[in-house]
Motif scaffolding. Structure first.
Motif, PDB file in Angstrom:
ATOM      1  N   VAL A 140       0.896  -1.173   0.000  1.00  0.00           N
ATOM      2  CA  VAL A 140       0.000   0.000   0.000  1.00  0.00           C
ATOM      3  C   VAL A 140       0.926   1.212   0.000  1.00  0.00           C
ATOM      4  O   VAL A 140       2.126   1.081   0.247  1.00  0.00           O
ATOM      5  N   ASN A 141       0.367   2.397  -0.236  1.00  0.00           N
ATOM      6  CA  ASN A 141       1.169   3.608  -0.053  1.00  0.00           C
ATOM      7  C   ASN A 141       1.336   3.839   1.445  1.00  0.00           C
ATOM      8  O   ASN A 141       0.367   3.745   2.202  1.00  0.00           O
ATOM      9  N   PRO A 142       2.574   4.109   1.903  1.00  0.00           N
ATOM     10  CA  PRO A 142       2.812   4.150   3.342  1.00  0.00           C
ATOM     11  C   PRO A 142       2.132   5.342   4.006  1.00  0.00           C
ATOM     12  O   PRO A 142       1.904   6.368   3.383  1.00  0.00           O
ATOM     13  N   GLY A 143       1.821   5.182   5.269  1.00  0.00           N
ATOM     14  CA  GLY A 143       1.282   6.289   6.054  1.00  0.00           C
ATOM     15  C   GLY A 143       0.123   5.903   6.959  1.00  0.00           C
ATOM     16  O   GLY A 143      -0.035   6.470   8.025  1.00  0.00           O
ATOM     17  N   PHE A 144      -0.676   4.946   6.529  1.00  0.00           N
ATOM     18  CA  PHE A 144      -1.871   4.605   7.290  1.00  0.00           C
ATOM     19  C   PHE A 144      -2.133   3.103   7.233  1.00  0.00           C
ATOM     20  O   PHE A 144      -1.860   2.465   6.212  1.00  0.00           O
ATOM     21  N   GLY A 145      -2.685   2.579   8.335  1.00  0.00           N
ATOM     22  CA  GLY A 145      -3.154   1.202   8.328  1.00  0.00           C
ATOM     23  C   GLY A 145      -4.521   1.128   7.655  1.00  0.00           C
ATOM     24  O   GLY A 145      -5.135   2.151   7.355  1.00  0.00           O
ATOM     25  N   GLY A 146      -4.960  -0.077   7.407  1.00  0.00           N
ATOM     26  CA  GLY A 146      -6.327  -0.288   6.939  1.00  0.00           C
ATOM     27  C   GLY A 146      -6.588  -0.022   5.464  1.00  0.00           C
ATOM     28  O   GLY A 146      -7.741   0.079   5.050  1.00  0.00           O
ATOM     29  N   GLN A 147      -5.536   0.071   4.649  1.00  0.00           N
ATOM     30  CA  GLN A 147      -5.743   0.295   3.216  1.00  0.00           C
ATOM     31  C   GLN A 147      -5.787  -1.043   2.468  1.00  0.00           C
ATOM     32  O   GLN A 147      -5.322  -2.066   2.966  1.00  0.00           O
ATOM     33  N   ALA A 148      -6.298  -0.977   1.233  1.00  0.00           N
ATOM     34  CA  ALA A 148      -6.422  -2.212   0.443  1.00  0.00           C
ATOM     35  C   ALA A 148      -5.097  -2.563  -0.232  1.00  0.00           C
ATOM     36  O   ALA A 148      -4.382  -1.692  -0.748  1.00  0.00           O
ATOM     37  N   PHE A 149      -4.781  -3.840  -0.219  1.00  0.00           N
ATOM     38  CA  PHE A 149      -3.590  -4.418  -0.857  1.00  0.00           C
ATOM     39  C   PHE A 149      -3.573  -4.082  -2.346  1.00  0.00           C
ATOM     40  O   PHE A 149      -4.598  -4.216  -3.032  1.00  0.00           O
ATOM     41  N   LEU A 150      -2.416  -3.650  -2.860  1.00  0.00           N
ATOM     42  CA  LEU A 150      -2.286  -3.300  -4.284  1.00  0.00           C
ATOM     43  C   LEU A 150      -1.690  -4.485  -5.053  1.00  0.00           C
ATOM     44  O   LEU A 150      -0.475  -4.733  -4.963  1.00  0.00           O
ATOM     45  N   PRO A 151      -2.502  -5.200  -5.818  1.00  0.00           N
ATOM     46  CA  PRO A 151      -2.002  -6.421  -6.483  1.00  0.00           C
ATOM     47  C   PRO A 151      -0.909  -6.160  -7.512  1.00  0.00           C
ATOM     48  O   PRO A 151      -0.120  -7.046  -7.828  1.00  0.00           O
ATOM     49  N   GLU A 152      -0.825  -4.924  -8.009  1.00  0.00           N
ATOM     50  CA  GLU A 152       0.216  -4.622  -9.005  1.00  0.00           C
ATOM     51  C   GLU A 152       1.625  -4.668  -8.412  1.00  0.00           C
ATOM     52  O   GLU A 152       2.610  -4.621  -9.156  1.00  0.00           O
ATOM     53  N   THR A 153       1.720  -4.766  -7.077  1.00  0.00           N
ATOM     54  CA  THR A 153       3.045  -4.866  -6.455  1.00  0.00           C
ATOM     55  C   THR A 153       3.584  -6.308  -6.486  1.00  0.00           C
ATOM     56  O   THR A 153       4.771  -6.529  -6.230  1.00  0.00           O
ATOM     57  N   LEU A 154       2.720  -7.259  -6.789  1.00  0.00           N
ATOM     58  CA  LEU A 154       3.132  -8.678  -6.748  1.00  0.00           C
ATOM     59  C   LEU A 154       4.258  -8.966  -7.733  1.00  0.00           C
ATOM     60  O   LEU A 154       5.137  -9.776  -7.465  1.00  0.00           O
ATOM     61  N   ASP A 155       4.197  -8.289  -8.871  1.00  0.00           N
ATOM     62  CA  ASP A 155       5.214  -8.520  -9.880  1.00  0.00           C
ATOM     63  C   ASP A 155       6.611  -8.158  -9.366  1.00  0.00           C
ATOM     64  O   ASP A 155       7.604  -8.805  -9.710  1.00  0.00           O
ATOM     65  N   LYS A 156       6.684  -7.136  -8.511  1.00  0.00           N
ATOM     66  CA  LYS A 156       7.991  -6.740  -7.960  1.00  0.00           C
ATOM     67  C   LYS A 156       8.525  -7.805  -6.995  1.00  0.00           C
ATOM     68  O   LYS A 156       9.732  -8.014  -6.892  1.00  0.00           O
ATOM     69  N   ILE A 157       7.618  -8.474  -6.303  1.00  0.00           N
ATOM     70  CA  ILE A 157       8.050  -9.557  -5.399  1.00  0.00           C
ATOM     71  C   ILE A 157       8.668 -10.689  -6.233  1.00  0.00           C
ATOM     72  O   ILE A 157       9.743 -11.198  -5.912  1.00  0.00           O
ATOM     73  N   ARG A 158       7.994 -11.015  -7.338  1.00  0.00           N
ATOM     74  CA  ARG A 158       8.531 -12.060  -8.233  1.00  0.00           C
ATOM     75  C   ARG A 158       9.893 -11.647  -8.794  1.00  0.00           C
ATOM     76  O   ARG A 158      10.833 -12.437  -8.823  1.00  0.00           O
ATOM     77  N   GLN A 159      10.004 -10.389  -9.215  1.00  0.00           N
ATOM     78  CA  GLN A 159      11.294  -9.901  -9.760  1.00  0.00           C
ATOM     79  C   GLN A 159      12.409 -10.025  -8.724  1.00  0.00           C
ATOM     80  O   GLN A 159      13.524 -10.413  -9.038  1.00  0.00           O
ATOM     81  N   LEU A 160      12.087  -9.670  -7.483  1.00  0.00           N
ATOM     82  CA  LEU A 160      13.104  -9.736  -6.422  1.00  0.00           C
ATOM     83  C   LEU A 160      13.524 -11.171  -6.132  1.00  0.00           C
ATOM     84  O   LEU A 160      14.709 -11.453  -5.939  1.00  0.00           O
ATOM     85  N   ALA A 161      12.545 -12.067  -6.116  1.00  0.00           N
ATOM     86  CA  ALA A 161      12.867 -13.483  -5.866  1.00  0.00           C
ATOM     87  C   ALA A 161      13.754 -14.013  -6.999  1.00  0.00           C
ATOM     88  O   ALA A 161      14.715 -14.758  -6.750  1.00  0.00           O
ATOM     89  N   ASP A 162      13.469 -13.608  -8.224  1.00  0.00           N
ATOM     90  CA  ASP A 162      14.283 -14.044  -9.371  1.00  0.00           C
ATOM     91  C   ASP A 162      15.701 -13.481  -9.285  1.00  0.00           C
ATOM     92  O   ASP A 162      16.686 -14.186  -9.501  1.00  0.00           O
ATOM     93  N   LEU A 163      15.797 -12.187  -8.961  1.00  0.00           N
ATOM     94  CA  LEU A 163      17.112 -11.545  -8.855  1.00  0.00           C
ATOM     95  C   LEU A 163      17.952 -12.190  -7.753  1.00  0.00           C
ATOM     96  O   LEU A 163      19.158 -12.391  -7.906  1.00  0.00           O
ATOM     97  N   ARG A 164      17.286 -12.501  -6.648  1.00  0.00           N
ATOM     98  CA  ARG A 164      17.983 -13.130  -5.517  1.00  0.00           C
ATOM     99  C   ARG A 164      18.618 -14.443  -5.968  1.00  0.00           C
ATOM    100  O   ARG A 164      19.772 -14.731  -5.661  1.00  0.00           O
ATOM    101  N   GLN A 165      17.847 -15.205  -6.715  1.00  0.00           N
ATOM    102  CA  GLN A 165      18.377 -16.481  -7.180  1.00  0.00           C
ATOM    103  C   GLN A 165      19.484 -16.282  -8.221  1.00  0.00           C
ATOM    104  O   GLN A 165      20.555 -16.887  -8.127  1.00  0.00           O
ATOM    105  N   ALA A 166      19.225 -15.388  -9.173  1.00  0.00           N
ATOM    106  CA  ALA A 166      20.198 -15.168 -10.254  1.00  0.00           C
ATOM    107  C   ALA A 166      21.536 -14.679  -9.716  1.00  0.00           C
ATOM    108  O   ALA A 166      22.596 -15.039 -10.218  1.00  0.00           O
ATOM    109  N   LYS A 167      21.492 -13.853  -8.665  1.00  0.00           N
ATOM    110  CA  LYS A 167      22.733 -13.267  -8.131  1.00  0.00           C
ATOM    111  C   LYS A 167      23.273 -14.046  -6.937  1.00  0.00           C
ATOM    112  O   LYS A 167      24.256 -13.631  -6.319  1.00  0.00           O
TER     113      LYS A 167
END
Ligand code: DX5
Ligand code: ZN
Length: 221
Positions: A140-167
């Protein structure tokens, strides 16, 4: 397989009863507690500072996962080290000196964690991934609790997991914002293994909520 951790966020706790809530968090089997520091500048909201962290430390052996949503976090690292932080998360958007600040966190004996906001690409932290123990992907955008999860951030998690393995790197991937019994599954499947949950646990029921989140994670283990 990396170990899963649930990190209850005390941003959603009752600030007049921190001690009771810390005991409940420990009793619920959590190993981490997520502590949100907001300065009213980097984010619009003000929460609490290092004095509160030091007081909490006297009542708890949990891993203190301190999320600094403050401008120029490098100016505040010592005070949080003294207060008893175990992990310090700092935003790449909050300082021109992310590399040096992450190095200092480790030099002070804490775990270093770098954070990216929803609009910040993984490329912004690619060159510091070798310096961190954890990457926090804001869901979510930081600052407040209780906001809705942004599914478009999931792709960045996948990218990070891939980079971690590759490097051949070794860091945890934490998600923060809008985590509940549905979104935790999406984040875990994308590659996250540390899950911050605030309003879901404190507005619902901490013990039942922890059980439910753990159940979802067991299925995805
Ligand atoms: C938001 C904070 C979060 C917050 C999450 O800026 O960084 O840690 O406590 O709260 P929920 O789980 O309610 O989205
Ligand atoms: Zn947080």
């Amino acid at each position: 397989m990396r170990k899963f951790y649930i990190a209850p966020s005390i941003l959603s706790a009752d600030y007049a009863n921190f001690e009771t809530d810390m005991k409940r968090i420990e009793a619920s089997g959590a190993e981490y507690v997520h502590i949100d520091i907001m300065d009213g500048h980097f984010v619009p909201n003000i929460s609490f500072g290092a004095g509160v962290v030091a007081s909490l430390r006297r009542h708890s052996q949990l891993v203190f996962d301190c999320h600094l949503m403050v401008s120029n976090p490098e100016d505040h690292l010592e005070e949080f080290a003294r207060a008893g932080a175990d992990i310090i998360s700092i935003h790449v958007e909050a300082t021109p000196h992310i590399h040096g600040a992450l190095q200092r966190i480790r030099q002070m004996g804490m775990k270093a964690s770098v954070v990216i906001n929803p609009g910040t690409p993984v490329a912004a932290i690619e060159h510091v991934l070798g310096l961190v123990d954890q990457v926090l992907v804001m869901t979510v955008n930081p600052g407040f609790g209780g906001q809705a999860f942004l599914p478009e951030t999931l792709d960045k998690i996948r990218q990070l997991a891939d980079l971690r393995q590759a490097k051949g790197l070794d860091f945890d991937i934490e998600v923060d914002g809008g985590v509940d019994d549905q979104t935790i599954e999406l984040a875990a499947q994308a590659g996250a293994n540390v899950f911050v949950a605030g309003s879901y646990l404190f507005n619902g029921g901490l013990e039942e909520g922890m059980d439910k989140l753990r159940q979802v994670l067991t299925v995805n283990d």
